[in-house]
Scaffold this motif. Sequence first.
Motif, PDB file in Angstrom:
ATOM      1  N   ALA A 213      -1.823  29.690  36.761  1.00 57.19           N
ATOM      2  CA  ALA A 213      -1.189  29.230  38.022  1.00 57.19           C
ATOM      3  C   ALA A 213      -1.917  27.986  38.606  1.00 57.19           C
ATOM      4  N   ASP A 214      -3.284  28.177  38.281  1.00 65.75           N
ATOM      5  CA  ASP A 214      -4.054  27.049  39.036  1.00 65.75           C
ATOM      6  C   ASP A 214      -4.079  25.578  38.450  1.00 65.75           C
ATOM      7  N   ARG A 215      -3.570  25.753  37.347  1.00 64.30           N
ATOM      8  CA  ARG A 215      -3.438  24.180  36.577  1.00 64.30           C
ATOM      9  C   ARG A 215      -2.177  23.472  36.988  1.00 64.30           C
ATOM     10  N   LEU A 216      -1.349  24.232  37.707  1.00 62.65           N
ATOM     11  CA  LEU A 216      -0.036  23.539  38.071  1.00 62.65           C
ATOM     12  C   LEU A 216      -0.200  22.509  39.151  1.00 62.65           C
ATOM     13  N   THR A 217       0.481  21.580  38.945  1.00 62.34           N
ATOM     14  CA  THR A 217       0.523  20.549  40.198  1.00 62.34           C
ATOM     15  C   THR A 217       1.455  21.070  41.341  1.00 62.34           C
ATOM     16  N   LEU A 218       1.152  20.859  42.638  1.00 62.88           N
ATOM     17  CA  LEU A 218       1.759  21.224  43.627  1.00 62.88           C
ATOM     18  C   LEU A 218       2.384  20.027  44.406  1.00 62.88           C
ATOM     19  N   ALA A 219       3.678  19.984  44.392  1.00 62.85           N
ATOM     20  CA  ALA A 219       4.275  18.987  44.728  1.00 62.85           C
ATOM     21  C   ALA A 219       5.427  19.120  45.880  1.00 62.85           C
ATOM     22  N   SER A 220       5.848  18.207  46.477  1.00 61.65           N
ATOM     23  CA  SER A 220       6.979  18.519  47.586  1.00 61.65           C
ATOM     24  C   SER A 220       7.597  17.213  48.070  1.00 61.65           C
ATOM     25  N   ALA A 221       8.966  17.473  48.505  1.00 61.03           N
ATOM     26  CA  ALA A 221       9.592  16.152  48.927  1.00 61.03           C
ATOM     27  C   ALA A 221       9.391  16.600  50.610  1.00 61.03           C
ATOM     28  N   GLU A 222       9.032  15.803  51.506  1.00 54.93           N
ATOM     29  CA  GLU A 222       8.852  16.036  52.764  1.00 54.93           C
ATOM     30  C   GLU A 222       9.667  14.766  53.502  1.00 54.93           C
ATOM     31  N   PHE A 223      10.072  15.263  54.946  1.00 52.04           N
ATOM     32  CA  PHE A 223      11.263  14.301  55.470  1.00 52.04           C
ATOM     33  C   PHE A 223      10.574  13.350  56.426  1.00 52.04           C
ATOM     34  N   LEU A 224      10.714  12.463  56.730  1.00 52.51           N
ATOM     35  CA  LEU A 224       9.997  11.352  57.533  1.00 52.51           C
ATOM     36  C   LEU A 224      11.041  10.448  58.260  1.00 52.51           C
ATOM     37  N   THR A 225      11.231  10.282  59.400  1.00 55.16           N
ATOM     38  CA  THR A 225      11.840   8.935  59.898  1.00 55.16           C
ATOM     39  C   THR A 225      10.985   8.157  61.037  1.00 55.16           C
ATOM     40  N   PRO A 226      10.429   7.029  60.145  1.00 48.72           N
ATOM     41  CA  PRO A 226       9.198   6.153  60.859  1.00 48.72           C
ATOM     42  C   PRO A 226       9.830   5.827  62.552  1.00 48.72           C
ATOM     43  N   PRO A 227       9.040   5.745  63.241  1.00 47.81           N
ATOM     44  CA  PRO A 227       9.413   5.157  64.802  1.00 47.81           C
ATOM     45  C   PRO A 227       9.960   3.961  64.669  1.00 47.81           C
ATOM     46  N   VAL A 229      13.084   3.372  63.676  1.00 47.94           N
ATOM     47  CA  VAL A 229      13.935   3.129  62.423  1.00 47.94           C
ATOM     48  C   VAL A 229      14.999   4.357  62.826  1.00 47.94           C
ATOM     49  N   PRO A 230      16.229   3.869  62.968  1.00 48.65           N
ATOM     50  CA  PRO A 230      17.303   4.952  63.276  1.00 48.65           C
ATOM     51  C   PRO A 230      17.736   5.906  61.969  1.00 48.65           C
ATOM     52  N   ALA A 231      17.621   7.118  62.250  1.00 47.05           N
ATOM     53  CA  ALA A 231      18.103   8.111  61.159  1.00 47.05           C
ATOM     54  C   ALA A 231      19.796   8.055  61.364  1.00 47.05           C
ATOM     55  N   VAL A 232      20.160   8.224  60.149  1.00 46.54           N
ATOM     56  CA  VAL A 232      21.780   8.053  59.909  1.00 46.54           C
ATOM     57  C   VAL A 232      22.176   9.410  59.465  1.00 46.54           C
ATOM     58  N   THR A 233      21.288  10.489  59.383  1.00 49.62           N
ATOM     59  CA  THR A 233      21.436  12.044  58.774  1.00 49.62           C
ATOM     60  C   THR A 233      20.459  12.696  59.662  1.00 49.62           C
ATOM     61  N   GLU A 234      20.621  13.923  59.744  1.00 54.52           N
ATOM     62  CA  GLU A 234      19.692  14.753  60.291  1.00 54.52           C
ATOM     63  C   GLU A 234      18.875  15.275  59.143  1.00 54.52           C
ATOM     64  N   ALA A 235      17.493  15.449  59.188  1.00 52.97           N
ATOM     65  CA  ALA A 235      16.618  15.966  58.115  1.00 52.97           C
ATOM     66  C   ALA A 235      16.670  17.471  57.867  1.00 52.97           C
ATOM     67  N   PRO A 236      17.007  18.146  56.815  1.00 51.29           N
ATOM     68  CA  PRO A 236      17.327  19.369  56.609  1.00 51.29           C
ATOM     69  C   PRO A 236      15.942  20.262  56.952  1.00 51.29           C
ATOM     70  N   GLY A 237      15.069  19.655  57.813  1.00 54.02           N
ATOM     71  CA  GLY A 237      13.733  20.530  58.003  1.00 54.02           C
ATOM     72  C   GLY A 237      12.911  19.773  58.823  1.00 54.02           C
ATOM     73  N   ARG A 238      11.680  20.250  59.188  1.00 53.13           N
ATOM     74  CA  ARG A 238      10.942  19.693  60.095  1.00 53.13           C
ATOM     75  C   ARG A 238      10.470  18.334  59.745  1.00 53.13           C
ATOM     76  N   PRO A 239      10.671  17.185  60.433  1.00 52.46           N
ATOM     77  CA  PRO A 239      10.021  16.154  59.721  1.00 52.46           C
ATOM     78  C   PRO A 239       8.516  15.718  59.886  1.00 52.46           C
ATOM     79  N   LEU A 240       7.905  15.139  59.105  1.00 51.41           N
ATOM     80  CA  LEU A 240       6.512  14.851  59.366  1.00 51.41           C
ATOM     81  C   LEU A 240       6.067  14.346  60.550  1.00 51.41           C
ATOM     82  N   GLY A 241       5.295  14.553  61.314  1.00 48.88           N
ATOM     83  CA  GLY A 241       4.698  14.055  62.465  1.00 48.88           C
ATOM     84  C   GLY A 241       5.670  14.698  63.653  1.00 48.88           C
ATOM     85  N   GLY A 242       6.614  15.471  63.409  1.00 50.88           N
ATOM     86  CA  GLY A 242       7.261  16.199  64.431  1.00 50.88           C
ATOM     87  C   GLY A 242       8.383  15.290  64.829  1.00 50.88           C
TER      88      GLY A 242
END
Length: 292
Positions: A213-227, A229-242
Amino acid sequence: MRLGVSLQPRWPLDDGAAVLRAARRAEELGFDHVAVGNRLLDSGFGLDTDPLVLLAAVAGATTRLRLLTSVLVAPYYPALVLANQAATLDVVSGGRLILGVGTGWNPDEFAAVGVPVRERGARTDDRLGAARALWSRRPTDFDGRFTTLREARLGVPPVTSGGPPVWVGGASDAALRRTLRHGDGWYGTGADAGDLTGVRHRLRELADEPEHADRLTLASAEFLTPPGVPAVTEAPGRPLGGATPTAASVADDLARLAGAGLTACTLWLPIAAEHVVEAMEWIAAEVVPQLP
């Protein structure tokens, strides 16, 4: 932590090269990878293309950028086709492909391709097992539930020894076992530091040896709408930075993820295509310098 960016927004059909220009800009800005999802039917938002086809075009437009399928729905593809297409992209990109895979979920797409949705987990295991065999051995024998190979020689062997790295999506025990059995990494969606700690712990519990298990890479897609910049859809989870992110709050969230073991992060931007380059430039100029 290696940062990448999703090329998921719906790019203009009358300017098919726009997505390639964005990928080149991502490379110039120092991003580690770009990612493309897998949709067969119109989703209503996003780039609904075959990820291997689009990433082949990106490979030709770039020289260093890694190419991530985020994620490819393995049951949609016959095992031999999947293995050969991935090996081909591995070759033409000079070993830059990362094959992010999942079981899929859309019943309409499964019906359209004639694959029973209830078999998606078993078919994913079958596809990955056969692909690993084809990438590693010439000739190959393989006996799976859906795939049988005898003295098979893949049309093109990958340039990456053993084939491109495979990141397996999903947080269920079945998905984590699949990660241990077939994967080089685990790939989450919207994971926070607590989620990562839980996944790491459960992978060690499920592994025959904790070191596996320890040899595995841990990766993830994370959501971000920069200040700004208008979002055109709601992120399906908590965005980075709140809800009102700043460069500092985004960097703090990324630092917490890195501390929990995340080594690769794909930034999924719920914004219009015309703002993607602007968003990437803000991340590179304002966020990246604040990362540890």
